[in-house]
Write an enzyme that holds these catalytic residues in place. Structure first.
Site: not given
Length: 324
Positions: A69, A97, A197
């Site tokens: 991010h 976020n 993930h």
């Protein structure tokens, strides 16, 4: 002497072209950047990351996500670490976020330890985050890879860019692919990076729509998830579920195997294997752990080279939460 084959010439051309493309972004980054000014930086960060993960296994995935991010918004410049102030709006409250990105305190703690080991403020917060992400991958059982360093910290951040550039949990394959392509990543690199993930968790509110409205989800998994995630918004919104139900705290290729069995938790996960252009890559990684590890490591290095501030640009922050 044997003549080179057409395929070998083509492969060499790809390597040369890739090097030419990659060089400008990472020209001033080097694995040995701190060799004289803080030779213990890598061992210091590694020990701190190991300690943080031992305290909370989920933290490794959180740091990896924090790095992603950061880099996807204006490059790997530590912008995501900045707090809002009366005159400054950072990225922490952006949609992707807010109440989601975490691990800031861990990075602050590592920064304190690194500054102590260096005898002063030498290593940037952006570099600490990049090293910590790599070490998190390794600590969770994933591949190791070299981290070129020498990034400097931004004095600015962009909430708007965080909202527009970061892929969301409900996006379709074409949209996700375009966002990665805008950063210079191929489809294969995008699928490899999505393999992060294999560790971590997501909140109920991020997968509720898929859980109750999509049919390409494993029935047993759906039943299990519904017990902890109600159909309507409310008290279960923050309840967590593993992105990879087989091994949420262990890095591996189970994520891809799960996608092939309709066990992707997020809509943005399952679209990687749903009759589209990414299907064959998912199949490859589900069957070949080595291929996944190699591609993931290379893609993480490439991501770390996204528009770094180097030389005299930016600064080296005294405190990761605020500009000097």
């Amino acid at each position: 002497m044997a003549m080179p084959t057409l395929s070998s010439i083509f492969y060499l051309a790809i390597i040369i072209t890739s090097m030419a493309v990659a060089r400008p972004a990472s020209a001033q980054l080097s694995v040995s950047f701190y060799a004289k000014t803080c030779p213990s930086v890598f061992t210091t960060v590694r020990a701190a990351v190991r300690s943080a993960i031992n305290r909370e296994a989920r933290m490794g995935a959180s740091i990896i996500r924090l790095f992603f991010h950061d880099c996807f918004v204006n490059g790997c410049d530590g912008g995501i670490l900045l707090d809002d102030t009366g005159s400054f709006v950072g990225e922490k409250t952006a949609g992707p976020n807010a109440n989601s990105a975490r691990g800031f305190g861990v990075i602050d703690n590592i920064k304190t330890q690194v500054d102590k080991a260096c005898g002063g403020t030498v290593v940037s917060c952006a570099d600490i985050l990049a090293i910590a992400a790599r070490d998190s991958v390794v600590e969770l059982g994933g591949p190791t890879y070299s981290i070129p360093v020498g990034r400097r910290d931004a004095r600015t951040a962009s909430k708007d860019s965080a909202n527009s550039d970061l892929p969301g949990p409900s996006e379709d394959l074409d949209s996700i692919t375009k966002k990665f392509s805008n950063k210079g990543f191929t489809l294969r690199e995008m699928v490899a990076l999505s393999g992060a993930h294999t560790v971590g968790f997501a909140r109920c509110q991020l997968f509720r729509q898929r859980l109750y409205n999509e049919t390409n989800i494993d029935a047993t998994l759906a039943t299990s998830l519904k017990a902890n995630c109600a159909a309507t918004a409310g008290s279960t919104d923050g309840n967590l579920a593993a992105l990879d139900s087989q091994s949420p705290n262990r890095f591996g290729n189970n994520y891809y195997q799960g996608l092939m069995n309709n066990k992707g938790l997020l809509h943005s996960d399952q679209v990687l294997f749903n009759g589209g252009s990414a299907d064959s890559i998912v199949k490859t990684y589900s069957n070949d752990m080595s291929a996944f590890n190699t591609d993931f490591g290379n893609a993480m290095v490439k991501m770390g080279n996204l528009s770094p501030l180097t030389g005299t640009a930016g600064e080296v922050r005294l405190d990761c939460k605020k500009v000097n």
